[in-house]
Design a protein around this motif. Structure first.
Motif, mmCIF file in Angstrom:
data_model
loop_
_atom_site.group_PDB
_atom_site.id
_atom_site.type_symbol
_atom_site.label_atom_id
_atom_site.label_comp_id
_atom_site.label_asym_id
_atom_site.label_seq_id
_atom_site.Cartn_x
_atom_site.Cartn_y
_atom_site.Cartn_z
ATOM 1 N N ARG A 69 0.851 -1.184 0.000
ATOM 2 C CA ARG A 69 0.000 0.000 0.000
ATOM 3 C C ARG A 69 0.890 1.237 0.000
ATOM 4 N NH1 ARG A 69 -1.974 3.662 3.677
ATOM 5 N NH2 ARG A 69 -4.048 4.512 3.211
ATOM 6 N N SER A 70 0.741 2.058 -1.008
ATOM 7 C CA SER A 70 1.580 3.248 -1.126
ATOM 8 C C SER A 70 1.284 4.238 -0.008
ATOM 9 C CB SER A 70 1.341 3.937 -2.474
ATOM 10 O OG SER A 70 1.982 5.209 -2.495
ATOM 11 N N PRO A 71 2.306 4.740 0.685
ATOM 12 C CA PRO A 71 2.084 5.772 1.698
ATOM 13 C C PRO A 71 1.753 7.123 1.078
ATOM 14 C CG PRO A 71 4.426 5.326 1.474
ATOM 15 C CD PRO A 71 3.715 4.328 0.611
ATOM 16 N N ASP A 72 1.944 7.262 -0.230
ATOM 17 C CA ASP A 72 1.676 8.541 -0.893
ATOM 18 C C ASP A 72 0.200 8.720 -1.240
ATOM 19 O OD1 ASP A 72 4.434 9.433 -1.029
ATOM 20 O OD2 ASP A 72 4.716 7.810 -2.463
ATOM 21 N N HIS A 73 -0.434 7.660 -1.754
ATOM 22 C CA HIS A 73 -1.818 7.804 -2.209
ATOM 23 C C HIS A 73 -2.747 6.709 -1.681
ATOM 24 C CE1 HIS A 73 -0.549 4.711 -5.036
ATOM 25 N NE2 HIS A 73 0.357 5.532 -5.531
ATOM 26 N N GLY A 74 -2.216 5.768 -0.914
ATOM 27 C CA GLY A 74 -3.055 4.767 -0.274
ATOM 28 C C GLY A 74 -3.484 3.623 -1.165
ATOM 29 N N GLY A 134 9.088 -15.749 -6.346
ATOM 30 C CA GLY A 134 9.778 -14.473 -6.280
ATOM 31 C C GLY A 134 10.701 -14.479 -5.075
ATOM 32 N N VAL A 135 11.382 -13.367 -4.852
ATOM 33 C CA VAL A 135 12.269 -13.227 -3.689
ATOM 34 C C VAL A 135 11.865 -11.955 -2.947
ATOM 35 C CG1 VAL A 135 14.631 -12.813 -2.908
ATOM 36 C CG2 VAL A 135 14.195 -14.472 -4.730
ATOM 37 N N GLY A 136 11.434 -12.129 -1.700
ATOM 38 C CA GLY A 136 11.024 -10.979 -0.904
ATOM 39 C C GLY A 136 11.626 -11.031 0.476
ATOM 40 N N GLY A 137 11.352 -10.024 1.259
ATOM 41 C CA GLY A 137 11.888 -9.999 2.613
ATOM 42 C C GLY A 137 11.180 -8.982 3.474
ATOM 43 N N GLY A 138 11.375 -9.119 4.771
ATOM 44 C CA GLY A 138 10.823 -8.181 5.737
ATOM 45 C C GLY A 138 11.737 -8.102 6.946
ATOM 46 N N ILE A 139 11.582 -7.048 7.722
ATOM 47 C CA ILE A 139 12.444 -6.804 8.872
ATOM 48 C C ILE A 139 11.579 -6.509 10.095
ATOM 49 C CG2 ILE A 139 14.311 -5.377 9.817
ATOM 50 C CD1 ILE A 139 14.897 -4.538 6.848
ATOM 51 N N VAL A 140 11.827 -7.241 11.175
ATOM 52 C CA VAL A 140 11.142 -6.996 12.437
ATOM 53 C C VAL A 140 12.193 -6.666 13.504
ATOM 54 C CG1 VAL A 140 9.813 -8.050 14.313
ATOM 55 C CG2 VAL A 140 9.107 -8.397 11.935
ATOM 56 N N ILE A 141 12.011 -5.552 14.174
ATOM 57 C CA ILE A 141 12.922 -5.107 15.231
ATOM 58 C C ILE A 141 12.116 -4.995 16.529
ATOM 59 C CG2 ILE A 141 14.525 -3.329 16.000
ATOM 60 C CD1 ILE A 141 15.433 -4.691 13.440
ATOM 61 N N HIS A 142 12.544 -5.735 17.559
ATOM 62 C CA HIS A 142 11.857 -5.726 18.851
ATOM 63 C C HIS A 142 10.346 -5.929 18.684
ATOM 64 C CE1 HIS A 142 15.561 -4.697 20.812
ATOM 65 N NE2 HIS A 142 15.689 -3.588 20.122
ATOM 66 N N GLY A 143 9.999 -6.892 17.835
ATOM 67 C CA GLY A 143 8.606 -7.277 17.672
ATOM 68 C C GLY A 143 7.783 -6.406 16.750
ATOM 69 N N ARG A 144 8.394 -5.381 16.152
ATOM 70 C CA ARG A 144 7.650 -4.467 15.286
ATOM 71 C C ARG A 144 8.221 -4.480 13.879
ATOM 72 N NH1 ARG A 144 4.458 -0.692 17.962
ATOM 73 N NH2 ARG A 144 4.620 0.686 16.165
ATOM 74 N N LEU A 145 7.308 -4.501 12.906
ATOM 75 C CA LEU A 145 7.750 -4.416 11.518
ATOM 76 C C LEU A 145 8.430 -3.081 11.259
ATOM 77 C CD1 LEU A 145 4.790 -5.866 9.407
ATOM 78 C CD2 LEU A 145 7.184 -6.605 9.280
ATOM 79 N N SER A 147 9.201 -0.187 8.886
ATOM 80 C CA SER A 147 8.613 0.415 7.691
ATOM 81 C C SER A 147 9.253 1.769 7.486
ATOM 82 C CB SER A 147 7.097 0.562 7.842
ATOM 83 O OG SER A 147 6.514 1.014 6.642
ATOM 84 N N GLY A 148 9.219 2.217 6.254
ATOM 85 C CA GLY A 148 9.830 3.498 5.942
ATOM 86 C C GLY A 148 8.931 4.323 5.056
ATOM 87 N N PRO A 149 9.424 5.464 4.578
ATOM 88 C CA PRO A 149 8.593 6.388 3.809
ATOM 89 C C PRO A 149 8.155 5.840 2.457
ATOM 90 C CG PRO A 149 10.880 7.101 3.769
ATOM 91 C CD PRO A 149 10.791 5.988 4.764
ATOM 92 N N ASN A 150 8.834 4.800 1.968
ATOM 93 C CA ASN A 150 8.469 4.200 0.683
ATOM 94 C C ASN A 150 7.740 2.873 0.829
ATOM 95 O OD1 ASN A 150 9.986 6.220 -0.982
ATOM 96 N ND2 ASN A 150 11.713 5.320 0.127
ATOM 97 N N ALA A 151 7.600 2.384 2.070
ATOM 98 C CA ALA A 151 6.931 1.111 2.359
ATOM 99 C C ALA A 151 7.580 -0.054 1.616
ATOM 100 C CB ALA A 151 5.436 1.192 2.028
ATOM 101 N N ILE A 152 8.915 -0.065 1.552
ATOM 102 C CA ILE A 152 9.609 -1.140 0.834
ATOM 103 C C ILE A 152 10.723 -1.781 1.678
ATOM 104 C CG2 ILE A 152 9.124 -0.276 -1.489
ATOM 105 C CD1 ILE A 152 11.972 0.933 -1.473
ATOM 106 N N ALA A 153 10.709 -1.585 2.989
ATOM 107 C CA ALA A 153 11.763 -2.153 3.830
ATOM 108 C C ALA A 153 11.838 -3.670 3.632
ATOM 109 C CB ALA A 153 11.504 -1.841 5.297
ATOM 110 N N GLY A 154 13.041 -4.175 3.433
ATOM 111 C CA GLY A 154 13.243 -5.606 3.271
ATOM 112 C C GLY A 154 13.225 -6.091 1.839
ATOM 113 N N GLU A 155 12.989 -5.218 0.861
ATOM 114 C CA GLU A 155 12.887 -5.662 -0.529
ATOM 115 C C GLU A 155 14.269 -5.922 -1.137
ATOM 116 O OE1 GLU A 155 10.557 -6.752 -2.201
ATOM 117 O OE2 GLU A 155 8.673 -5.923 -1.483
ATOM 118 N N TRP A 156 14.988 -6.851 -0.526
ATOM 119 C CA TRP A 156 16.356 -7.164 -0.962
ATOM 120 C C TRP A 156 16.373 -7.844 -2.338
ATOM 121 C CZ3 TRP A 156 19.072 -12.245 -0.148
ATOM 122 C CH2 TRP A 156 18.157 -13.296 -0.089
#
Length: 299
Positions: A69-74, A134-145, A147-156
């Motif tokens: 979901r894009s953070p810019d336009h939803g 496909g190849v995807g990824g995600g990052i959880v720190i101290h139990g929380r996903l 996320s960043g301004p582009n909503a693409i964290a972990g897209e290695w």
């Protein structure tokens, strides 16, 4: 009862799970309508309403999708299921169900599940990896996903394969429009195509397991490329645990061959990051969608 509902919107199936704490109360699935947004939308609504009617309680709802979901336009972007692109999926579900709904990328949901009560439970930092079509990824720190301004964290998977050599073979164009993305080496179809043995990824893995020399050599190449790709992630976020999911994560040799290869490329004298297989396998995505709501009042 603290009821959490999660939906995994896949390319061929749409699955719902109901969790009470970590306990599974219900699971149902329906075929995903092909290239039909309205039909998929109503499929999900049907699953929610039928689950709540059976359990006698209303729950929170999280939905894992093959996109973001894009953070810019939803609206949805970066979706393999292209009929979702440009749709206000969150808004439409909220309107039809008359409640808040949270969306998450399917790889993020996988990671959240495994970090919450799966193979990465208790770890301060978890990098979740999908190795499948496909190849995807995600990052959880101290139990929380994360996320960043582009909503693409972990897209290695859409970084270039690091420390490339001629032995890696010719460049191939990714569907994203760039060449040499990690996905063009490590996805199941890409590995099968690059091995040049005329076998699917599953057949290639079976042949390697049985000791067929060419298949085993192809697996060695895959492990070496995977090690380089993971080492670049370790150098950036230094996760405590890396959890592998997706069809290729079921190859036992990955957990034997990849860890010793990491140290050459990780900027450390030893590598303490643990490489583990997902606890919940194919169920991690739908469980993680439910975990998008970590706490829910009784319904």
């Amino acid at each position: 009862m603290s009821l959490r509902l999660g939906i995994d919107l896949g390319g061929t199936k749409t699955e719902i799970i109901a969790l009470d704490g970590s306990d599974e109360r219900l699971r149902r699935r329906l075929p995903t309508p092909q290239d039909d947004y309205q039909a998929s939308l109503h499929n999900m609504v049907r699953l929610v309403l039928e689950a709540e009617a059976e359990l006698g309680s209303q729950g929170s709802l999280g939905v894992g999708i093959p996109g973001t979901r894009s953070p810019d336009h939803g609206r949805i972007k970066n979706a393999n299921s292209t009929y979702l692109i440009g749709q206000d999926l969150q808004g439409d579900l909220q309107r039809l169900l008359q409640r808040p709904v949270r969306l998450g990328n399917d790889a993020d949901c996988f990671t959240l599940s495994e970090a919450s009560d799966g193979a990465g439970a208790g770890a301060a930092s978890v990098f979740g990896v999908i190795l499948g079509t496909g190849v995807g990824g995600g990052i959880v720190i101290h139990g929380r996903l994360l996320s960043g301004p582009n909503a693409i964290a972990g897209e290695w998977g859409h970084n270039a394969l690091p420390w490339r050599t001629p032995a890696d073979g010719p460049a191939r164009r990714c569907y994203c429009g760039l060449e040499d993305c990690i996905e063009t080496f490590l996805s199941g179809p890409s590995w099968a195509a690059r091995s040049d043995l005329g076998l699917s990824a599953a057949a290639l893995a079976d042949a390697a397991r049985q000791g067929e020399p060419a298949a085993d050599e192809a697996l060695n190449t895959y492990c070496e490329q995977l090690a380089r790709a993971l080492a670049s992630v370790i150098n950036v976020i230094d996760p405590e645990v890396i959890v592998l999911g997706g069809g290729l994560s079921n190859i036992p040799a990955l957990y034997e061959r990849v860890p010793p290869l990491l140290v050459r490329h990780v900027f450390s004298d030893r590598v303490n990051t643990r490489l583990v297989q997902a606890r919940y396998g194919d169920s991690s995505g739908v469980r993680g969608a439910a975990w998008l709501w970590p706490e829910t009042p009784a319904g």
